[in-house]
Design a protein around this motif. Sequence first.
Motif, mmCIF file in Angstrom:
data_model
loop_
_atom_site.group_PDB
_atom_site.id
_atom_site.type_symbol
_atom_site.label_atom_id
_atom_site.label_comp_id
_atom_site.label_asym_id
_atom_site.label_seq_id
_atom_site.Cartn_x
_atom_site.Cartn_y
_atom_site.Cartn_z
ATOM 1 N N SER A 1 0.819 -1.203 0.000
ATOM 2 C CA SER A 1 0.000 0.000 0.000
ATOM 3 C C SER A 1 0.857 1.260 0.000
ATOM 4 N N GLN A 2 1.854 1.312 0.889
ATOM 5 C CA GLN A 2 2.653 2.523 1.028
ATOM 6 C C GLN A 2 3.559 2.744 -0.180
ATOM 7 N N LEU A 3 4.147 1.680 -0.718
ATOM 8 C CA LEU A 3 4.929 1.832 -1.944
ATOM 9 C C LEU A 3 4.038 2.264 -3.106
ATOM 10 N N GLY A 4 2.834 1.696 -3.168
ATOM 11 C CA GLY A 4 1.901 2.094 -4.218
ATOM 12 C C GLY A 4 1.584 3.571 -4.147
ATOM 13 N N LYS A 5 1.378 4.062 -2.939
ATOM 14 C CA LYS A 5 1.060 5.481 -2.761
ATOM 15 C C LYS A 5 2.214 6.367 -3.230
ATOM 16 N N LEU A 6 3.431 6.047 -2.839
ATOM 17 C CA LEU A 6 4.587 6.873 -3.183
ATOM 18 C C LEU A 6 4.907 6.817 -4.676
ATOM 19 N N LEU A 7 4.851 5.620 -5.263
ATOM 20 C CA LEU A 7 5.202 5.495 -6.680
ATOM 21 C C LEU A 7 4.133 6.107 -7.584
ATOM 22 N N ALA A 8 2.865 5.935 -7.227
ATOM 23 C CA ALA A 8 1.811 6.561 -8.017
ATOM 24 C C ALA A 8 1.876 8.084 -7.884
ATOM 25 N N GLU A 9 2.228 8.573 -6.688
ATOM 26 C CA GLU A 9 2.372 10.020 -6.505
ATOM 27 C C GLU A 9 3.528 10.549 -7.358
ATOM 28 N N HIS A 10 4.587 9.777 -7.493
ATOM 29 C CA HIS A 10 5.688 10.173 -8.375
ATOM 30 C C HIS A 10 5.163 10.456 -9.780
ATOM 31 N N VAL A 11 4.327 9.565 -10.289
ATOM 32 C CA VAL A 11 3.768 9.735 -11.630
ATOM 33 C C VAL A 11 2.970 11.032 -11.711
ATOM 34 N N VAL A 12 2.115 11.233 -10.738
ATOM 35 C CA VAL A 12 1.250 12.410 -10.714
ATOM 36 C C VAL A 12 2.080 13.698 -10.723
ATOM 37 N N LEU A 13 3.117 13.732 -9.887
ATOM 38 C CA LEU A 13 3.893 14.959 -9.728
ATOM 39 C C LEU A 13 4.837 15.208 -10.898
ATOM 40 N N VAL A 14 5.416 14.147 -11.456
ATOM 41 C CA VAL A 14 6.308 14.369 -12.594
ATOM 42 C C VAL A 14 5.509 14.841 -13.800
ATOM 43 N N GLU A 15 4.284 14.366 -13.943
ATOM 44 C CA GLU A 15 3.442 14.858 -15.041
ATOM 45 C C GLU A 15 3.048 16.313 -14.815
ATOM 46 N N ASP A 16 2.805 16.683 -13.578
ATOM 47 C CA ASP A 16 2.490 18.073 -13.265
ATOM 48 C C ASP A 16 3.662 18.985 -13.627
ATOM 49 N N VAL A 17 4.880 18.546 -13.307
ATOM 50 C CA VAL A 17 6.068 19.338 -13.631
ATOM 51 C C VAL A 17 6.255 19.438 -15.140
ATOM 52 N N THR A 18 6.062 18.332 -15.859
ATOM 53 C CA THR A 18 6.268 18.384 -17.307
ATOM 54 C C THR A 18 5.250 19.305 -17.981
ATOM 55 N N ARG A 19 4.029 19.335 -17.475
ATOM 56 C CA ARG A 19 3.029 20.248 -18.047
ATOM 57 C C ARG A 19 3.456 21.699 -17.840
ATOM 58 N N ALA A 20 3.955 21.982 -16.631
ATOM 59 C CA ALA A 20 4.412 23.348 -16.355
ATOM 60 C C ALA A 20 5.632 23.692 -17.202
#
Length: 428
Positions: free
Chosen positions: A239-258
């Motif tokens: 669960s905790q690894l899933g949360k951190l790794l999925a958040e990585h995806v979310v945040l790196v996509e946010d940065v690339t859009r910016a």
Amino acid sequence: MQLRGIGHHGRRFAILCFAVIVALPAGPARSTPPLPVPAVQAGHVHVAASRSAPESALRLQALLGQHSVLAAEFMRGRIRGDENFAQSANAALGRNTDAMAQLLGDVLGAATARRFAELWAQHVVELFTYARGLADQDEKVRDEARQELIEYEEDLAAFFVKASHGRLTTRAANGAMRMHVDHLLAQADAYAAHHYPAADRIYRESYQHTYELGGTIAAAILTGKDAKVLRTPIWRLRSQLGKLLAEHVVLVEDVTRAAITNGPDFSAAGQALNGNTGDLASAVDSLFGAKAAKDFQALWAHHVDQVVAYAAATAAQDSGRREQARRRLRELEVRLAAFLEEATGKRLSSTRLADALLAHDQLLLRHAEAFAAKQYDTALEMALETYEHMSEMAHLLADAFGATVAARLPVGGAATGYGAMAGVVKRR
């Protein structure tokens, strides 16, 4: 980036890893299982044979975390006046709602799923209305939307209390739903006011809270041995690894859009992504020590840098820089795979890991390309696929990490349980 000390989330992960160390039995290494593929079919079906009840619980966590991200992006698109992106995010939110309804229907029945979908869709509509009020600077619209949301919060809380047969208390359910909505409104307020660091800090808090809310709901709905399985160390690690790794995806996509739009929130988005990288490094520290954490963070940070570099080069239509970033990513994929193979005592194949990391990066690059071309439906479809892929990767890594830690222990060591739901879910 420098390796930071273990922060709030890192300390919680360290406690979890201690539970893994004292509870997992030592034994021979298992062969690496295939990456799980979510079974998604139209309409109501029974639980797929390939997904156990605990696996469905992790799926609910991932979907709720994804909802918080899509809702925030949906609201931000409306605030920016980017109607095309907002419409695409709205469509992605609809698919997310459908997936949650189907999952709940598998466990609770079709009628319950339909009721959830109705309430959840109304909740999304009012989030959009609130964002419209912010964009139009219409305080009356915002106030009315907030009042409607309070009522839907109460209805949704009552829904989950009933679904759990009272194991989830009304007070806890109301508090959790209120916090979820407060997070989304607060990040939207900060974003509209151009307070981007605050907006992105709350964005992370919203994701983390909603992801954990999925675990709380699942633990209340499931009974007997299925609920107990969720409290075991290996499932908490997944669960905790899933949360951190999925958040990585979310945040790196946010940065690339910016990066592609040269947005004013680029720096704040980068700091949020750095925070996630630090949390992942803290997890590695807890499992494998400070040296491994430092090596991991350096590799992971370089990987992030190259994804962002590719996005910026795509926006600038600089094919040379794009190919340079792609080439460096391929090198980093091989190095990361070798690092993980060594860290897990070769319980994971570096060749297989390199292929999985290549797939991860290709999805991120395709997202950047589609976003730069303003093909927002495709970009968000890539975002959804990447999110799913990292959830699957978390399962693979958690099993290997757990087996690696267990192999260090003497046979017959002490055992302890692990639970984080006390005070939220009543004792059965």
